[in-house]
Design a protein around this motif. Structure first.
Motif, PDB file in Angstrom:
ATOM      1  N   THR A   1      -5.705   3.986  -1.531  1.00 19.23           N
ATOM      2  CA  THR A   1      -6.233   2.894  -2.341  1.00 19.23           C
ATOM      3  C   THR A   1      -5.346   2.679  -3.557  1.00 19.23           C
ATOM      4  O   THR A   1      -5.812   2.344  -4.635  1.00 19.23           O
ATOM      5  CB  THR A   1      -7.665   3.192  -2.806  1.00 19.23           C
ATOM      6  OG1 THR A   1      -7.679   4.434  -3.525  1.00 19.23           O
ATOM      7  CG2 THR A   1      -8.606   3.296  -1.624  1.00 19.23           C
ATOM      8  N   GLU A   2      -4.074   2.891  -3.364  1.00 22.81           N
ATOM      9  CA  GLU A   2      -3.095   2.763  -4.435  1.00 22.81           C
ATOM     10  C   GLU A   2      -1.892   2.005  -3.891  1.00 22.81           C
ATOM     11  O   GLU A   2      -1.569   2.102  -2.718  1.00 22.81           O
ATOM     12  CB  GLU A   2      -2.676   4.161  -4.911  1.00 22.81           C
ATOM     13  CG  GLU A   2      -1.568   4.201  -5.931  1.00 22.81           C
ATOM     14  CD  GLU A   2      -1.061   5.616  -6.169  1.00 22.81           C
ATOM     15  OE1 GLU A   2       0.131   5.767  -6.478  1.00 22.81           O
ATOM     16  OE2 GLU A   2      -1.852   6.563  -6.043  1.00 22.81           O
TER      17      GLU A   2
ATOM     18  N   GLN B   1      -2.220  -5.207   0.907  1.00 16.08           N
ATOM     19  CA  GLN B   1      -3.587  -5.653   0.656  1.00 16.08           C
ATOM     20  C   GLN B   1      -3.542  -6.891  -0.233  1.00 16.08           C
ATOM     21  O   GLN B   1      -2.766  -6.950  -1.192  1.00 16.08           O
ATOM     22  CB  GLN B   1      -4.400  -4.576  -0.074  1.00 16.08           C
ATOM     23  CG  GLN B   1      -4.744  -3.355   0.760  1.00 16.08           C
ATOM     24  CD  GLN B   1      -5.893  -3.600   1.714  1.00 16.08           C
ATOM     25  OE1 GLN B   1      -5.802  -3.349   2.917  1.00 16.08           O
ATOM     26  NE2 GLN B   1      -6.998  -4.076   1.199  1.00 16.08           N
TER      27      GLN B   1
ATOM     28  N   VAL C   1       0.830  -1.197   0.000  1.00 13.49           N
ATOM     29  CA  VAL C   1       0.000   0.000   0.000  1.00 13.49           C
ATOM     30  C   VAL C   1       0.868   1.252   0.000  1.00 13.49           C
ATOM     31  O   VAL C   1       1.883   1.332   0.704  1.00 13.49           O
ATOM     32  CB  VAL C   1      -0.926  -0.005   1.237  1.00 13.49           C
ATOM     33  CG1 VAL C   1      -1.780   1.253   1.284  1.00 13.49           C
ATOM     34  CG2 VAL C   1      -1.808  -1.256   1.225  1.00 13.49           C
TER      35      VAL C   1
ATOM     36  N   LYS D   1      -7.816   7.042   3.583  1.00 12.70           N
ATOM     37  CA  LYS D   1      -7.282   5.700   3.392  1.00 12.70           C
ATOM     38  C   LYS D   1      -6.728   5.557   1.978  1.00 12.70           C
ATOM     39  O   LYS D   1      -7.435   5.794   1.002  1.00 12.70           O
ATOM     40  CB  LYS D   1      -8.394   4.674   3.628  1.00 12.70           C
ATOM     41  CG  LYS D   1      -7.938   3.232   3.439  1.00 12.70           C
ATOM     42  CD  LYS D   1      -9.108   2.283   3.622  1.00 12.70           C
ATOM     43  CE  LYS D   1      -8.698   0.847   3.336  1.00 12.70           C
ATOM     44  NZ  LYS D   1      -9.834  -0.087   3.463  1.00 12.70           N
TER      45      LYS D   1
ATOM     46  N   ASP E   1     -10.847  -6.500  -8.350  1.00 14.19           N
ATOM     47  CA  ASP E   1     -10.855  -5.293  -7.526  1.00 14.19           C
ATOM     48  C   ASP E   1     -10.054  -4.152  -8.154  1.00 14.19           C
ATOM     49  O   ASP E   1     -10.194  -2.997  -7.740  1.00 14.19           O
ATOM     50  CB  ASP E   1     -10.277  -5.582  -6.134  1.00 14.19           C
ATOM     51  CG  ASP E   1     -11.109  -6.573  -5.335  1.00 14.19           C
ATOM     52  OD1 ASP E   1     -12.337  -6.618  -5.550  1.00 14.19           O
ATOM     53  OD2 ASP E   1     -10.531  -7.303  -4.504  1.00 14.19           O
TER      54      ASP E   1
ATOM     55  N   TYR F   1      -7.411   0.681  -6.588  1.00 16.56           N
ATOM     56  CA  TYR F   1      -8.492  -0.246  -6.242  1.00 16.56           C
ATOM     57  C   TYR F   1      -9.509   0.454  -5.360  1.00 16.56           C
ATOM     58  O   TYR F   1      -9.272   1.580  -4.886  1.00 16.56           O
ATOM     59  CB  TYR F   1      -7.939  -1.494  -5.541  1.00 16.56           C
ATOM     60  CG  TYR F   1      -7.042  -1.209  -4.350  1.00 16.56           C
ATOM     61  CD1 TYR F   1      -7.555  -1.137  -3.059  1.00 16.56           C
ATOM     62  CD2 TYR F   1      -5.673  -1.016  -4.520  1.00 16.56           C
ATOM     63  CE1 TYR F   1      -6.738  -0.870  -1.977  1.00 16.56           C
ATOM     64  CE2 TYR F   1      -4.846  -0.746  -3.442  1.00 16.56           C
ATOM     65  CZ  TYR F   1      -5.380  -0.677  -2.172  1.00 16.56           C
ATOM     66  OH  TYR F   1      -4.566  -0.413  -1.107  1.00 16.56           O
TER      67      TYR F   1
ATOM     68  N   LYS G   1     -11.918   1.574  -2.249  1.00 18.15           N
ATOM     69  CA  LYS G   1     -11.588   1.891  -0.861  1.00 18.15           C
ATOM     70  C   LYS G   1     -11.862   0.734   0.094  1.00 18.15           C
ATOM     71  O   LYS G   1     -11.155   0.532   1.077  1.00 18.15           O
ATOM     72  CB  LYS G   1     -12.373   3.131  -0.422  1.00 18.15           C
ATOM     73  CG  LYS G   1     -12.068   3.582   1.002  1.00 18.15           C
ATOM     74  CD  LYS G   1     -12.903   4.807   1.377  1.00 18.15           C
ATOM     75  CE  LYS G   1     -12.528   6.016   0.571  1.00 18.15           C
ATOM     76  NZ  LYS G   1     -13.233   7.236   1.068  1.00 18.15           N
ATOM     77  N   TYR G   2     -12.889  -0.054  -0.186  1.00 16.78           N
ATOM     78  CA  TYR G   2     -13.277  -1.130   0.728  1.00 16.78           C
ATOM     79  C   TYR G   2     -12.924  -2.517   0.186  1.00 16.78           C
ATOM     80  O   TYR G   2     -13.390  -3.521   0.712  1.00 16.78           O
ATOM     81  CB  TYR G   2     -14.780  -1.044   1.023  1.00 16.78           C
ATOM     82  CG  TYR G   2     -15.174   0.295   1.598  1.00 16.78           C
ATOM     83  CD1 TYR G   2     -14.814   0.644   2.898  1.00 16.78           C
ATOM     84  CD2 TYR G   2     -15.871   1.227   0.831  1.00 16.78           C
ATOM     85  CE1 TYR G   2     -15.149   1.876   3.425  1.00 16.78           C
ATOM     86  CE2 TYR G   2     -16.215   2.462   1.355  1.00 16.78           C
ATOM     87  CZ  TYR G   2     -15.852   2.787   2.651  1.00 16.78           C
ATOM     88  OH  TYR G   2     -16.174   4.007   3.170  1.00 16.78           O
TER      89      TYR G   2
END
Length: 209
Positions: A43-44, A91, A21, A41, A97, A75, A77-78
């Motif tokens: 997401t990359e 992750q 991450v 948060k 995703d 991707y 966030k969740y």
């Protein structure tokens, strides 16, 4: 792994990939430090390992993962399962995703590519005033979120059960209507974009010259 010692490297299975991450941004553009709760948060991240791919349950054909080690990915966030690996945040994601992939450091419009059956769309702007000229309250325009856009990039297509790519029924320059809330918002170079899947697109048309 998660603060426990393991005897080998982590190897993703099936259509999973392991992503390191990206660091959380600690300050705003103006240089103001953000408290922990205000940090968005990330997401990359960068792909550090990929699985062999998913085997189709009906044909037994191996469906390879569409990204490679060393590529950067964006991707949801969740999406994914968070793990701590080698002291860093990672992750475990499914290949489905992944929204965008690119090589190099910066996520730019020139560098990114939509994955599989995803489209990258320019956003149709929502007016911030009413027809009578009254300004909408902050946040109202966002609530009236558009679900149309113009295709500027598209993925290689979805894999059929035979393992061959199915052609995309749209092309760059087409405008599309997609299901409400189906798209994922992306910001690049100060501009707003949407990534959505082809199966969420309801109609297409060409703009008049």
């Amino acid at each position: 792994l998660d603060d426990a010692e393991i005897g080998s490297a982590v190897e993703p299975l099936s259509n999973y990939l392991l992503v390191r991450v990206a660091s959380t941004v600690d300050s705003t553009v103006g240089g103001v430090l953000l408290p922990d709760k205000a940090k968005e948060k990330p997401t990359e991240g960068i792909v550090v390992a990929v699985g062999p791919g998913r085997t189709h349950p009906d044909t037994g054909v191996l469906m390879p993962v569409p990204v490679e080690v060393g590529e950067r990915v964006l991707y949801g966030k969740y999406d994914g399962t968070a793990i701590k690996y080698c002291g860093e945040d990672h992750q475990l994601l499914r290949d489905d995703d992944v929204l965008l992939a690119w090589e190099g450091e910066a996520m730019t419009l020139d560098a990114v590519r939509p994955v599989r059956d995803r489209l990258l769309l320019t956003v149709t702007k929502v007016e911030d005033t009413t027809s009578s000229g009254l300004a909408l309250a902050p946040g109202v325009a966002e609530q009236q979120k558009t679900s149309t856009g113009k295709v500027i990039k598209l993925g290689e297509g979805r894999l059929a059960s035979s393992g061959s790519l199915m052609p995309m029924p749209v092309q760059v320059g087409d405008s599309v209507k997609y299901r409400e809330y189906a798209g994922s918002d992306v910001k690049m170079g100060g501009e707003d974009f949407v990534v959505c899947r082809m199966i969420d697109c309801l109609a297409k048309w060409s703009e008049s010259d």
